[in-house]
Design a protein around this motif. Structure first.
Motif, PDB file in Angstrom:
ATOM      1  N   ARG A  20       0.830  -1.207   0.000  1.00  0.00           N
ATOM      2  CA  ARG A  20       0.000   0.000   0.000  1.00  0.00           C
ATOM      3  C   ARG A  20       0.867   1.261   0.000  1.00  0.00           C
ATOM      4  O   ARG A  20       0.613   2.200  -0.755  1.00  0.00           O
ATOM      5  N   THR A  21       1.904   1.282   0.821  1.00  0.00           N
ATOM      6  CA  THR A  21       2.810   2.420   0.874  1.00  0.00           C
ATOM      7  C   THR A  21       3.513   2.612  -0.473  1.00  0.00           C
ATOM      8  O   THR A  21       3.655   3.734  -0.956  1.00  0.00           O
TER       9      THR A  21
ATOM     10  N   GLU B  26       1.101   4.060  -3.063  1.00  0.00           N
ATOM     11  CA  GLU B  26       0.855   5.486  -2.833  1.00  0.00           C
ATOM     12  C   GLU B  26       2.055   6.330  -3.243  1.00  0.00           C
ATOM     13  O   GLU B  26       1.908   7.355  -3.895  1.00  0.00           O
TER      14      GLU B  26
ATOM     15  N   GLN C 244       2.570   5.866  -7.159  1.00  0.00           N
ATOM     16  CA  GLN C 244       1.352   5.984  -7.979  1.00  0.00           C
ATOM     17  C   GLN C 244       1.203   4.799  -8.940  1.00  0.00           C
ATOM     18  O   GLN C 244       1.012   4.977 -10.146  1.00  0.00           O
TER      19      GLN C 244
END
Length: 75
Positions: A43-44, A47, A50
């Motif tokens: 997830r990191t 983010e 992108q």
């Protein structure tokens, strides 16, 4: 955008609170990552860069270098 393996190593190190993370470190056996840690790491990464990482890609994720390769394919 070109992402270096060092940038991924740094991200993994920060996420796991570890220093000296190497590209060939195995996430589970070398770094002690558990499944929830992998999900948080993915997830990191998504983010920060992108990108979207699929479940199939996550299931093949074994080393820091693998994560780097996935990010490079997505950019």
């Amino acid at each position: 955008m070109q992402v270096s393996v060092e940038a991924i190593q740094e991200l993994v190190g920060r996420q796991l609170g570890r220093r000296g993370v190497r590209a060939d470190d195995h996430l589970v056996s070398d770094l002690g990552v558990e499944s929830i840690d992998i999900l948080n790491l993915v997830r990191t990464t998504e983010e920060k860069f992108q990108v979207s990482i699929t479940d199939d890609e996550i299931s093949c994720l074994q080393t820091v270098r693998d994560l780097h390769a996935i990010v490079l394919r997505k950019l």
